[in-house]
Design an enzyme around this catalytic site. Structure first.
Site, PDB file in Angstrom:
ATOM      1  N   TRP A 125       0.829  -1.201   0.000  1.00 17.50           N
ATOM      2  CA  TRP A 125       0.000   0.000   0.000  1.00 17.50           C
ATOM      3  C   TRP A 125       0.868   1.258   0.000  1.00 17.50           C
ATOM      4  O   TRP A 125       2.085   1.184   0.146  1.00 17.50           O
ATOM      5  CB  TRP A 125      -0.989  -0.005   1.171  1.00 17.50           C
ATOM      6  CG  TRP A 125      -0.427  -0.198   2.569  1.00 17.50           C
ATOM      7  CD1 TRP A 125       0.809  -0.678   2.920  1.00 17.50           C
ATOM      8  CD2 TRP A 125      -1.105   0.059   3.787  1.00 17.50           C
ATOM      9  NE1 TRP A 125       0.941  -0.728   4.284  1.00 17.50           N
ATOM     10  CE2 TRP A 125      -0.219  -0.294   4.853  1.00 17.50           C
ATOM     11  CE3 TRP A 125      -2.365   0.542   4.099  1.00 17.50           C
ATOM     12  CZ2 TRP A 125      -0.571  -0.156   6.192  1.00 17.50           C
ATOM     13  CZ3 TRP A 125      -2.714   0.676   5.441  1.00 17.50           C
ATOM     14  CH2 TRP A 125      -1.823   0.329   6.466  1.00 17.50           C
ATOM     15  N   HIS A 166      -7.602  20.000  -6.050  1.00 20.60           N
ATOM     16  CA  HIS A 166      -7.876  20.338  -7.447  1.00 20.60           C
ATOM     17  C   HIS A 166      -6.762  19.846  -8.376  1.00 20.60           C
ATOM     18  O   HIS A 166      -6.432  20.487  -9.371  1.00 20.60           O
ATOM     19  CB  HIS A 166      -8.096  21.844  -7.568  1.00 20.60           C
ATOM     20  CG  HIS A 166      -9.254  22.322  -6.742  1.00 20.60           C
ATOM     21  ND1 HIS A 166     -10.522  22.476  -7.256  1.00 20.60           N
ATOM     22  CD2 HIS A 166      -9.346  22.623  -5.416  1.00 20.60           C
ATOM     23  CE1 HIS A 166     -11.334  22.873  -6.295  1.00 20.60           C
ATOM     24  NE2 HIS A 166     -10.640  22.962  -5.162  1.00 20.60           N
ATOM     25  N   HIS A 198     -10.814  16.628 -11.724  1.00 20.35           N
ATOM     26  CA  HIS A 198     -11.348  17.019 -10.429  1.00 20.35           C
ATOM     27  C   HIS A 198     -12.648  17.797 -10.525  1.00 20.35           C
ATOM     28  O   HIS A 198     -13.050  18.269 -11.592  1.00 20.35           O
ATOM     29  CB  HIS A 198     -10.310  17.826  -9.635  1.00 20.35           C
ATOM     30  CG  HIS A 198      -9.943  19.137 -10.253  1.00 20.35           C
ATOM     31  ND1 HIS A 198      -8.997  19.267 -11.242  1.00 20.35           N
ATOM     32  CD2 HIS A 198     -10.387  20.401 -10.004  1.00 20.35           C
ATOM     33  CE1 HIS A 198      -8.870  20.539 -11.584  1.00 20.35           C
ATOM     34  NE2 HIS A 198      -9.716  21.243 -10.844  1.00 20.35           N
ATOM     35  N   ASP A 223     -15.162  20.849  -8.839  1.00 15.93           N
ATOM     36  CA  ASP A 223     -15.207  22.112  -8.103  1.00 15.93           C
ATOM     37  C   ASP A 223     -16.572  22.256  -7.442  1.00 15.93           C
ATOM     38  O   ASP A 223     -17.608  22.221  -8.122  1.00 15.93           O
ATOM     39  CB  ASP A 223     -15.006  23.305  -9.040  1.00 15.93           C
ATOM     40  CG  ASP A 223     -13.562  23.503  -9.452  1.00 15.93           C
ATOM     41  OD1 ASP A 223     -12.686  22.778  -8.949  1.00 15.93           O
ATOM     42  OD2 ASP A 223     -13.313  24.381 -10.306  1.00 15.93           O
ATOM     43  N   HIS A 279     -15.629  26.662  -3.565  1.00 18.67           N
ATOM     44  CA  HIS A 279     -14.310  26.899  -4.157  1.00 18.67           C
ATOM     45  C   HIS A 279     -14.130  28.359  -4.565  1.00 18.67           C
ATOM     46  O   HIS A 279     -13.013  28.871  -4.559  1.00 18.67           O
ATOM     47  CB  HIS A 279     -14.131  25.984  -5.365  1.00 18.67           C
ATOM     48  CG  HIS A 279     -12.862  26.186  -6.129  1.00 18.67           C
ATOM     49  ND1 HIS A 279     -11.630  26.226  -5.529  1.00 18.67           N
ATOM     50  CD2 HIS A 279     -12.637  26.358  -7.467  1.00 18.67           C
ATOM     51  CE1 HIS A 279     -10.695  26.400  -6.452  1.00 18.67           C
ATOM     52  NE2 HIS A 279     -11.278  26.505  -7.625  1.00 18.67           N
ATOM     53  N   HIS A 284     -16.140  30.203 -13.227  1.00 16.20           N
ATOM     54  CA  HIS A 284     -16.095  29.976 -11.791  1.00 16.20           C
ATOM     55  C   HIS A 284     -17.082  30.895 -11.063  1.00 16.20           C
ATOM     56  O   HIS A 284     -17.843  30.437 -10.202  1.00 16.20           O
ATOM     57  CB  HIS A 284     -14.677  30.220 -11.254  1.00 16.20           C
ATOM     58  CG  HIS A 284     -13.721  29.117 -11.523  1.00 16.20           C
ATOM     59  ND1 HIS A 284     -13.115  28.923 -12.742  1.00 16.20           N
ATOM     60  CD2 HIS A 284     -13.251  28.133 -10.717  1.00 16.20           C
ATOM     61  CE1 HIS A 284     -12.316  27.874 -12.683  1.00 16.20           C
ATOM     62  NE2 HIS A 284     -12.374  27.379 -11.471  1.00 16.20           N
TER      63      HIS A 284
END
Length: 268
Positions: free
Chosen positions: A73, A81, A85, A87, A91, A219
């Site tokens: 492991w 991010h 990914h 958002d 954010h 955004h």
């Protein structure tokens, strides 16, 4: 609903059984829209006076040895991010005060939905700074029908074919990459009530969106309206313009502003 019409409608269990059968028979195909997460995958670069997103890192804990004789492991570290990914609204400053605005509080029903893919590859090949406008959305709808409410909209640009520095595409004046303009994002949110918007680039905005009004309009508008963003998508050329279903579930991080995730599309 009443009478014979109600009897003709499949119930939820029948619909789910049909979905499972379609997946088992490969009548429904699963397309992975996710880049492999590794230390070499590019991340967004901000001006040096700002904090930076940490790249993905792996540290081996054990590999069937004295550190752990029967198991293998890793410890991993990364920014929220990094890689393909999600958002969340928190954010961005415009979404900071909304309810259910973090990855651990957002409604899970929003993580699965219809998806429309707008092909902007030719325009993006011709112009690194291409901006998708409302006219492009209108042309898409004239051919494929109106974008349904509570759908994901993805902008296909072919950008995911790029690698390394060419992916971020930094120049002396900053990054150069395609994305939507402010009017297009506002139209998708206010007129089409989308769940969220996704791109193949490192951000939902163009590379030069700092100069837009408002700055970084994807955004600002998306997250201010409680909608979501997906970045660094791949394999959008394998999706039809309409008819697929998107599954985009971020990690349930306490007060998370975003998360790497595995984005899957169910395609007939």
């Amino acid at each position: 609903m009443s009478g014979d019409n109600a009897k003709d409608q499949p119930d939820a269990a029948t619909l789910l059984a049909g979905l499972a059968a379609g997946l088992a028979s490969a009548e429904i195909r699963i397309v992975d829209l996710t880049h492999r997460l590794d230390p070499d995958f590019p991340i967004i670069v901000l001006p040096p006076e700002f904090g930076q997103c940490a790249p993905f890192r792996m540290e081996e804990i054990s590999r069937y040895d004295a550190r752990g004789p029967a198991w293998h492991w890793y410890n991993i570290s990364l920014g929220e991010h990094a890689g393909t990914h999600f958002d969340a609204p928190i954010h961005w400053i415009s979404g900071r005060d909304l309810p259910n605005n973090t990855t651990d509080t957002l409604p899970v029903q929003k993580l699965v939905g219809q998806v429309c893919v707008i092909d902007c590859e030719a325009e993006s090949d011709a112009d690194d700074d291409y901006e998708m406008g409302v006219d492009k959305i209108a042309a898409f709808e004239a051919e494929h029908g109106e974008i349904p409410a509570q759908s994901w909209v993805l902008m296909r640009t072919g950008w995911s074919r790029r690698r390394g520095a060419d992916y971020i595409n930094l120049r002396a004046d900053g990054a150069h990459s395609p994305g939507p303009d402010a009017a297009a994002v506002r139209f998708l949110v206010e007129q089409r009530d989308i769940i969220g918007f996704g791109t193949e680039t490192v951000g939902t905005d163009t590379g030069q969106a700092v100069h837009a009004d408002p700055p970084y309009p994807a955004h600002y508008i998306l997250h201010g309206a409680g909608r979501y963003g997906l970045q660094c998508l791949a394999n959008l050329d394998q999706l039809p313009p309409t008819g697929a279903v998107l599954v985009a579930a971020p990690l349930k991080i306490r007060q998370g502003t975003g998360s790497p995730l595995r984005v899957l599309a169910l395609v007939p």
